[in-house]
Design a protein around this motif. Structure first.
Motif, PDB file in Angstrom:
ATOM      1  N   VAL A 111       3.588   1.602  -1.435  1.00  0.00           N
ATOM      2  CA  VAL A 111       2.621   0.876  -0.596  1.00  0.00           C
ATOM      3  C   VAL A 111       1.700   1.861   0.105  1.00  0.00           C
ATOM      4  CG1 VAL A 111       2.345  -0.629   1.407  1.00  0.00           C
ATOM      5  CG2 VAL A 111       4.110  -1.135  -0.302  1.00  0.00           C
ATOM      6  N   MET A 112       2.283   2.925   0.667  1.00  0.00           N
ATOM      7  CA  MET A 112       1.480   3.943   1.338  1.00  0.00           C
ATOM      8  C   MET A 112       0.524   4.608   0.347  1.00  0.00           C
ATOM      9  SD  MET A 112       3.025   6.874   3.814  1.00  0.00           S
ATOM     10  CE  MET A 112       1.992   7.854   4.907  1.00  0.00           C
ATOM     11  N   GLY A 113       1.012   4.871  -0.855  1.00  0.00           N
ATOM     12  CA  GLY A 113       0.185   5.505  -1.868  1.00  0.00           C
ATOM     13  C   GLY A 113      -0.953   4.640  -2.349  1.00  0.00           C
ATOM     14  N   ILE A 114      -0.779   3.321  -2.324  1.00  0.00           N
ATOM     15  CA  ILE A 114      -1.875   2.414  -2.685  1.00  0.00           C
ATOM     16  C   ILE A 114      -3.045   2.610  -1.740  1.00  0.00           C
ATOM     17  CG2 ILE A 114      -2.564  -0.025  -2.724  1.00  0.00           C
ATOM     18  CD1 ILE A 114       0.243  -0.665  -3.800  1.00  0.00           C
ATOM     19  N   GLY A 115      -2.738   2.793  -0.450  1.00  0.00           N
ATOM     20  CA  GLY A 115      -3.809   3.022   0.523  1.00  0.00           C
ATOM     21  C   GLY A 115      -4.610   4.264   0.211  1.00  0.00           C
ATOM     22  N   GLY A 116      -3.923   5.386  -0.036  1.00  0.00           N
ATOM     23  CA  GLY A 116      -4.613   6.616  -0.359  1.00  0.00           C
ATOM     24  C   GLY A 116      -5.347   6.554  -1.677  1.00  0.00           C
ATOM     25  N   ALA A 117      -4.855   5.723  -2.580  1.00  0.00           N
ATOM     26  CA  ALA A 117      -5.494   5.609  -3.892  1.00  0.00           C
ATOM     27  C   ALA A 117      -6.780   4.799  -3.842  1.00  0.00           C
ATOM     28  CB  ALA A 117      -4.524   4.966  -4.882  1.00  0.00           C
TER      29      ALA A 117
ATOM     30  N   VAL B  12      -6.151   0.022   5.519  1.00  0.00           N
ATOM     31  CA  VAL B  12      -4.820   0.316   4.996  1.00  0.00           C
ATOM     32  C   VAL B  12      -4.394  -0.850   4.106  1.00  0.00           C
ATOM     33  CG1 VAL B  12      -4.144   1.750   6.958  1.00  0.00           C
ATOM     34  CG2 VAL B  12      -3.715  -0.713   7.029  1.00  0.00           C
ATOM     35  N   PRO B  13      -3.375  -0.677   3.280  1.00  0.00           N
ATOM     36  CA  PRO B  13      -2.948  -1.774   2.406  1.00  0.00           C
ATOM     37  C   PRO B  13      -2.548  -3.012   3.190  1.00  0.00           C
ATOM     38  CG  PRO B  13      -1.985   0.290   1.693  1.00  0.00           C
ATOM     39  CD  PRO B  13      -2.629   0.562   3.015  1.00  0.00           C
ATOM     40  N   ARG B  14      -2.928  -4.157   2.650  1.00  0.00           N
ATOM     41  CA  ARG B  14      -2.557  -5.450   3.213  1.00  0.00           C
ATOM     42  C   ARG B  14      -1.564  -6.128   2.274  1.00  0.00           C
ATOM     43  NH1 ARG B  14      -9.007  -6.637   3.939  1.00  0.00           N
ATOM     44  NH2 ARG B  14      -9.365  -5.187   5.680  1.00  0.00           N
ATOM     45  N   PHE B  15      -0.968  -7.200   2.751  1.00  0.00           N
ATOM     46  CA  PHE B  15      -0.022  -7.921   1.905  1.00  0.00           C
ATOM     47  C   PHE B  15      -0.673  -8.339   0.589  1.00  0.00           C
ATOM     48  CE2 PHE B  15       2.102  -8.682   6.039  1.00  0.00           C
ATOM     49  CZ  PHE B  15       3.377  -8.260   5.705  1.00  0.00           C
ATOM     50  N   SER B  16      -1.923  -8.739   0.643  1.00  0.00           N
ATOM     51  CA  SER B  16      -2.617  -9.199  -0.560  1.00  0.00           C
ATOM     52  C   SER B  16      -2.896  -8.070  -1.548  1.00  0.00           C
ATOM     53  CB  SER B  16      -3.937  -9.871  -0.179  1.00  0.00           C
ATOM     54  OG  SER B  16      -4.781  -8.972   0.528  1.00  0.00           O
TER      55      SER B  16
ATOM     56  N   ILE C  82       5.927   8.825  -3.759  1.00  0.00           N
ATOM     57  CA  ILE C  82       4.511   8.524  -3.517  1.00  0.00           C
ATOM     58  C   ILE C  82       3.599   9.185  -4.556  1.00  0.00           C
ATOM     59  CG2 ILE C  82       3.958  10.491  -2.023  1.00  0.00           C
ATOM     60  CD1 ILE C  82       2.408   8.591  -0.225  1.00  0.00           C
ATOM     61  N   LEU C  83       4.127  10.119  -5.326  1.00  0.00           N
ATOM     62  CA  LEU C  83       3.271  10.976  -6.151  1.00  0.00           C
ATOM     63  C   LEU C  83       2.501  10.248  -7.239  1.00  0.00           C
ATOM     64  CD1 LEU C  83       5.499  14.129  -6.757  1.00  0.00           C
ATOM     65  CD2 LEU C  83       4.011  13.587  -4.831  1.00  0.00           C
TER      66      LEU C  83
END
Length: 682
Positions: free
Chosen positions: A599-605, A627-631, A656-657
């Motif tokens: 989930v954290m990595g989705i934000g950075g991506a 930042v990432p949301r539930f959706s 996270i990699l």
């Protein structure tokens, strides 16, 4: 009284008095070549002390207290560390409690970072518990005048193997204080024989988290405590010219404190302190700096150190590419918080930190204090992600407390957290490679500028790779982050591998396996692909699947992503990740770490980056920082590869990699467009 409550209610309790309070029992002192029971300050140059100690205390009632310098920042090590002690000591989990991250009570510890708690501290405590177990068996053998080989430990008791005679640990240790030194050769329980470790034990103190009774750093209260606020510069590097504090001083119940350019206010509540701070009229000069659009030229100036030519004449395909990642914020749920109190010349600070002894050292330097006059207590902290190593909030609260003569709580605002905390480094990665006609790597060159060298080595087989990490002049303050440079290096490498596979016309999974000799990474790649159904994926017409893999800090991760492009924006439909970190201590904890990392990595991506201009952070709050949301988060399936034949490694960083390159590779499969920069929204 719970062990977790003791450090908050007795602010000047040293370890010797604390052990004495516990009464009769067995105190087990653990030594290794890097331990020291006296908790010395770290020497200059970052060298560790020669010794590090860790304690167990078995009380007369059979309860076990475990002492560790590790901090609980959401990873639930309170439970996992208690599990390994219970496993080796052969006691119920309910009898084990943790005393954590209190510099007066626990052994010196470098900090909670680098996924080292499980391989290091759990290993120390495992051997400590095993030493205690063997010592108790020896005590029972001596008391009963019986061969120790006829005795065994179970359920908090020593028993005769072929008889009914038993004695509890508490009864055996009653009235005795004994110190035993650990033997690194002590026998510990093999992972395949675990009864407590390796299972999904309920979260320690779980009920208090559900009811809201659990205290975090920002919840600490002290008698007569005031709330503080600080005057901050409007831009990095700005200098204070003048400050009119008269309006703030006129507000009833407010005190203004000034020491040179340090200006703060204290009041009975944070709202009043905020009102007083807003009333100060300050004039500033200078400050500034570059903006986002100049960032990468500063990190890697044009023309500096071009990649060397290590190409092979047998190459059928050559690719040279540059990848970039932006600064991003840690964005913890709980901003920095500290409560400082001075009593009889001793400073005690409660603060959220991953390095309690590091913060103690900072306080000692700032206020010229000897070790016995400084104490740092870390209550549970609302996430860290590598962002809470430094003690600036603790120092600020301590200065206000000293100037006001009362305990002071200082909680950074969200804007302060986004601006004055450090960021995950931005970076430039230059890769150059070639493959032969069979799709095998024949040359590999990787240069990373600024983030660092974490996970920079390629796991793929290639002769004489050239791999270098270069330092840069960072325009923003930067520091540790979950996975740190490994995220940038893995993104560049796994995107590059996909480019090579495409050039060779080989399936991305088959191409990786063809060039891979690491059996552990191969195993997670194959496990993820099988669970995902890689062979049956459908790519094209706006739909695509991608995969990536990586190794960091003893963890092996492979991630597959399925997505759909909707109006040019990727919509993630499914994520499958396979992860291996040796013998798994708590399966649910590992799954949570993998899911949280993804989930954290989705934000950075896809979204996260710090926007800055002229020394100012432009997106300094969640309404501006995406930042990432539930959706944004699809179903995540986690496949755990449990290697009970291997030592346990940490699970907090490696997972996270692979998510960012997997998303990028899926976007390419869907659109034919390759993203070379994070975040990929650009």
């Amino acid at each position: 009284m719970k062990a977790s409550d003791v450090s908050q209610s007795i602010p000047h309790f040293n370890r010797r008095r604390f052990i004495k309070m516990l009464g009769g029992g067995v105190a087990v002192l653990v030594f290794s070549q890097s331990s020291n029971a006296q908790q010395p300050r770290r020497r200059s140059g970052g060298a560790k002390p020669k010794e590090l100690s860790a304690w167990l205390h078995i009380a007369e009632d059979g309860t076990v207290k475990v002492f560790t310098g590790k901090a609980e920042v959401g990873q639930n090590i309170r439970t996992s560390l208690a599990m390994v002690v219970a496993e080796e000591l052969k006691v119920p989990m309910a009898s084990v409690s943790m005393v954590m991250a209190d510099t007066d009570l626990v052994p010196w510890d470098a900090g909670t970072f680098g996924s080292r708690t499980t391989p290091d501290m759990a290993s120390y405590l495992r051997r400590a518990a095993a030493t205690a177990r063997e010592t108790l068996i020896e005590m029972a053998a001596e008391e009963w005048k019986i061969d120790r080989e006829k005795l065994a430990a179970a359920d908090g008791k020593i028993r005769v193997r072929d008889g009914d005679r038993t004695i509890s640990y508490g009864a055996l240790s009653q009235g005795k204080q004994m110190v035993a030194t650990i033997d690194d050769r002590v026998s510990t329980t093999a992972a395949e024989d675990w009864k407590i470790a390796g299972t999904n034990v309920p979260k320690a103190d779980g009920e208090t988290f559900v009811t809201g009774a659990h205290l975090y750093s920002s919840d600490i209260r002290r008698p007569e405590m005031l709330h503080g606020k600080l005057l901050r510069a409007p831009a990095f590097g700005a200098k204070l010219i003048s400050a009119d504090t008269s309006a703030a001083e006129a507000i009833p119940g407010v005190k203004v404190h000034r020491d040179g350019d340090f200006i703060g206010v204290t009041a009975a509540n944070p709202d009043l302190a905020g009102k007083a701070l807003a009333a100060i009229r300050a004039e500033w000069d200078g400050g500034g700096g570059i903006s986002n659009n100049e960032l990468f030229d500063q990190l890697k100036p044009p023309g500096s150190k071009p990649p060397a030519n290590n190409d092979s004449g047998s190459a059928a395909h050559r690719i040279e590419q540059t990848y970039t990642v932006e600064y991003i914020a840690h964005a913890p749920l709980e901003p920095r918080a500290a409560v400082a109190e001075w009593t009889d010349g001793k400073l005690t600070v409660w603060t959220g930190s991953q390095r309690p002894f590091g913060v103690k050292d900072e306080l000692m330097r700032e206020f010229s204090l000897p070790s016995e006059k400084a104490r740092v207590i870390v209550p549970d902290t609302g996430s860290g992600y590598g962002g809470k190593h430094s003690g600036e909030c603790a120092i600020e609260a301590a200065r206000l407390a000293k100037m006001s003569g009362k305990p002071v709580k200082l909680v950074w605002t969200r804007e302060e957290e986004f601006t004055w905390a450090y960021f995950r480094p931005a970076g430039v990665m230059e890769l150059k490679s070639s493959i032969d006609a069979d799709g095998r790597l024949v040359a590999w060159e990787h240069h990373t500028y600024n983030p660092g060298g974490a996970a920079i080595d390629t796991p793929y087989q290639v002769s004489k790779p050239v791999i270098e990490s270069h330092r840069s002049d960072s325009p923003l303050r930067q520091g540790s982050y979950r996975g740190l440079a490994a995220v940038a290096n893995c993104f560049a490498r796994e995107t590059h591998m996909d480019e090579l596979a495409n050039a060779a016309g080989i399936d991305p999974l088959a191409f990786r396996l063809k060039n891979l000799t690491n059996d552990r990474l191969r195993a997670v790649l194959e496990a993820a692909a099988e669970e995902f159904g890689w062979k049956n994926r459908k790519d094209g017409d706006g739909q695509g699947s991608g995969l990536a893999c990586g190794i960091d800090k003893g963890g092996y991760i492979a991630t597959c992503v399925e997505l759909e492009m909707i109006d040019g924006v990727p919509k993630l439909h499914r994520i499958v990740a396979a992860f291996e970190c040796g013998a798994i201590v708590h399966p649910n904890h590992v799954v949570a770490q993998v899911e949280g990392s993804i989930v954290m990595g989705i934000g950075g991506a896809l979204f996260e980056q710090i926007d800055f201009k002229d020394g100012r952070i432009l997106n300094d709050r969640f309404s501006k920082y995406r930042v990432p949301r539930f959706s944004d988060v699809p179903p995540i399936e986690v496949v755990l590869v449990n290697r009970t034949d291997l030592a346990s490694a940490g699970a907090g960083e490696a997972p996270i990699l692979a998510i960012a390159p997997a998303i990028g590779n899926a976007i390419f499969a869907a659109t034919g467009k390759r993203h070379l920069a994070l975040p990929m929204r650009r």
